[in-house]
Design a protein around this motif. Sequence first.
Motif, mmCIF file in Angstrom:
data_model
loop_
_atom_site.group_PDB
_atom_site.id
_atom_site.type_symbol
_atom_site.label_atom_id
_atom_site.label_comp_id
_atom_site.label_asym_id
_atom_site.label_seq_id
_atom_site.Cartn_x
_atom_site.Cartn_y
_atom_site.Cartn_z
ATOM 1 N N ASP A 22 113.405 51.031 -54.203
ATOM 2 C CA ASP A 22 111.980 50.705 -54.028
ATOM 3 C C ASP A 22 111.661 50.435 -52.561
ATOM 4 O O ASP A 22 110.640 50.890 -52.043
ATOM 5 C CB ASP A 22 111.589 49.480 -54.860
ATOM 6 N N GLY A 54 111.580 58.683 -53.992
ATOM 7 C CA GLY A 54 110.752 57.886 -54.889
ATOM 8 C C GLY A 54 110.867 58.331 -56.332
ATOM 9 O O GLY A 54 110.965 57.509 -57.250
ATOM 10 N N TYR A 85 102.205 50.280 -63.621
ATOM 11 C CA TYR A 85 102.637 50.718 -62.294
ATOM 12 C C TYR A 85 103.654 51.845 -62.398
ATOM 13 O O TYR A 85 103.599 52.816 -61.650
ATOM 14 C CB TYR A 85 103.215 49.533 -61.515
ATOM 15 N N THR A 89 102.897 55.469 -60.905
ATOM 16 C CA THR A 89 103.813 55.938 -59.865
ATOM 17 C C THR A 89 104.450 57.264 -60.260
ATOM 18 O O THR A 89 104.539 58.189 -59.448
ATOM 19 C CB THR A 89 104.898 54.885 -59.596
ATOM 20 N N SER A 92 101.880 59.945 -59.952
ATOM 21 C CA SER A 92 101.602 60.186 -58.535
ATOM 22 C C SER A 92 102.662 61.084 -57.911
ATOM 23 O O SER A 92 102.341 61.993 -57.138
ATOM 24 C CB SER A 92 101.534 58.870 -57.762
ATOM 25 N N HIS A 93 103.915 60.842 -58.236
ATOM 26 C CA HIS A 93 104.988 61.683 -57.700
ATOM 27 C C HIS A 93 104.866 63.114 -58.222
ATOM 28 O O HIS A 93 105.075 64.065 -57.467
ATOM 29 C CB HIS A 93 106.361 61.105 -58.034
#
Length: 110
Positions: A22, A54, A85, A89, A92-93
């Motif tokens: 992280d 990530g 989250y 996340t 988003s990736h």
Amino acid sequence: MAKEQFYDGFPQDFLTTVGLLDFTTALLAIISLVALKNKWRFAIPLVWTFNIIGFGDLVTAFPQFFGLKLYNQNLGFIWLMFITYGLVTFLSHIYIFIRLFRNLKKKSST
């Protein structure tokens, strides 16, 4: 005041792995943002690096989280953070990968 917001049952190796990944991802995200903003020539490779690390972080953390059966524990707010989250996340990736691959296609066709 918020003792239910913490869970002390996380194994140390899980916390170390997820924490380091992280932290690395966060640093790479900030550096990538600065590189893109300033139009550095290595900005896109930096974004690739950030996104791969990530995404690897998520791919590493999700199975460990479910393998520890932490969903059976009273994690309080941590559970909400993981579900919201973590999902945002992950998506988003995926979106960043789509944009990066489209950019590769566009460059190869010109």
